[in-house]
Design an enzyme around this catalytic site. Structure first.
Site, PDB file in Angstrom:
ATOM      1  N   CYS A 265      -6.055  -2.035   7.590  1.00 41.31           N
ATOM      2  CA  CYS A 265      -7.318  -1.284   7.619  1.00 41.31           C
ATOM      3  C   CYS A 265      -8.537  -2.112   7.222  1.00 41.31           C
ATOM      4  O   CYS A 265      -9.647  -1.807   7.636  1.00 41.31           O
ATOM      5  CB  CYS A 265      -7.217  -0.044   6.752  1.00 41.31           C
ATOM      6  SG  CYS A 265      -6.833  -0.375   5.017  1.00 41.31           S
TER       7      CYS A 265
ATOM      8  N   CYS B 143       0.824  -1.208   0.000  1.00 47.35           N
ATOM      9  CA  CYS B 143       0.000   0.000   0.000  1.00 47.35           C
ATOM     10  C   CYS B 143       0.860   1.260   0.000  1.00 47.35           C
ATOM     11  O   CYS B 143       0.587   2.212  -0.733  1.00 47.35           O
ATOM     12  CB  CYS B 143      -0.935  -0.010   1.210  1.00 47.35           C
ATOM     13  SG  CYS B 143      -2.100   1.362   1.225  1.00 47.35           S
TER      14      CYS B 143
END
Length: 344
Positions: free
Chosen positions: A189, A94
């Site tokens: 997340c 990410c």
């Protein structure tokens, strides 16, 4: 006045980052990354905190929806890694592809000179370094970020301790105080509880299989290979064992796992590929971290044909393929590579 785009999550680190940079005289704008289509109020809650901070500071903010990119580059990779029997590191992917890839592109398109985030790390535009707060240091997760991105990155949290940021934030008024009181976001997340809950949506992970020892003898049973990572010592049976046994390897094709005593997990050599180097050297001595919370191990690295061979001076245990080997000289990150093999 130079413009800084601040990646804002609704958390205290990025909210204080925006405040600090504005105080330093930068023109600040915020950007929130919508990475997944959660329907549990996750985004709405985060955006309400950002909206309050933006009004408080008198700044603009943007919402950047990159769910498609995130699904392809991070989420699918995460799921597929477990299906293949390797251990993924989605935050590393990410940071490279999304935060300091797509978000940085967005910042440049909006004429920002820098992209700032609430990461605990340092950069001088050429290298990444460990943060002063070693308990929160995120240099490991940033070590795959493209070298070209480094001159545009700012980490205002670099010299602070997390508890000081919370205390500082609590004094900035009610809006910030409320943020200090909410729960910290979880490490990954899109994982609310445990990783297996995510994998369950894509595969039947509860398929009992056979446990073998290192000599190929059938010694017990397990509940499905996707429940295990290298070094795990619970959740399977080993008949007649008097000492703890640990997962040594996984075989996705036939849903088996191999286990051994702790000493059998000892390794001295690691191979890794997909290098991201901040130096041009192909032979060097350094320290290496083989997973996020591990200690630095002294080693010698030789690179040939985009493969790093890492000879450890001290043995490591339970090294997982799919994790990242990060090379440090003191606190400076000089590069990283993805682990493909580990052996004695």
């Amino acid at each position: 006045m130079k413009k800084v785009m601040v990646g804002m999550s609704g958390g205290i680190d990025s909210s204080v980052t925006a405040y600090m940079l504005q105080k330093e005289g930068y023109e600040v704008e915020g950007v929130y990354l919508k990475l997944h289509n959660r329907t549990d109020g996750y985004h709405e809650s985060n955006i309400s905190y950002i909206d309050n901070v933006a009004k408080h500071l008198g700044i603009k903010y943007h919402i950047l929806d990159i769910t498609k990119n995130f699904t392809k580059e991070v989420y699918d990779y995460f799921v597929n890694s477990y299906l293949e029997g390797t251990t993924p590191n989605p935050c590393v992917k990410c940071n490279r592809q999304i935060k300091f890839g797509k978000m940085l592109d967005f910042a440049k398109e909006h004429n920002a000179s820098y992209l700032a985030t609430g990461h605990y790390a340092k950069t001088d535009g050429e290298f990444i370094y460990e943060a002063d707060d070693k308990t929160k240091d995120q240099s490991y997760f940033l070590s795959q970020v493209d070298k070209e991105a480094l001159p545009f990155m700012m980490f205002p949290m670099s010299t602070y301790k997390k508890e000081d940021i919370i205390k500082f934030g609590a004094k900035l008024g009610d809006i910030y105080k409320k943020i200090t009181e909410k729960n910290e976001s979880q490490e990954i997340c899109f994982v609310d509880t445990v990783y297996t809950d995510v994998i369950k949506k894509h595969a039947n992970i509860d398929q009992p299989g056979i446990v073998f020892d290192e000599d190929g003898n059938e010694v017990g049973t397990h509940k499905g290979y996707m429940h295990y990572t290298i070094g795990k010592r619970r959740g399977f049976t080993v008949h007649g064992a008097h000492e703890p046994h640990f997962v040594k390897s996984l075989n996705a094709k036939d849903n088996t796992i191999i286990v051994g005593k702790k000493e059998s997990l000892e390794i001295n050599t690691v191979e890794a590929n997909n290098l991201n180097m901040y130096v041009d050297d192909t032979n060097f001595k350094c320290g290496v971290k083989l997973r996020y919370r591990s200690h630095l191990l002294p080693c010698e690295v030789s690179i040939k044909d985009d493969i790093a061979t890492i000879k450890l001076k001290k043995s490591a245990f339970g090294v997982a393929t799919g994790q990242l080997a990060v090379f440090y000289i003191d606190e400076k990150v000089i590069g990283s590579a993805w682990i493909t093999k580990a052996f004695k």
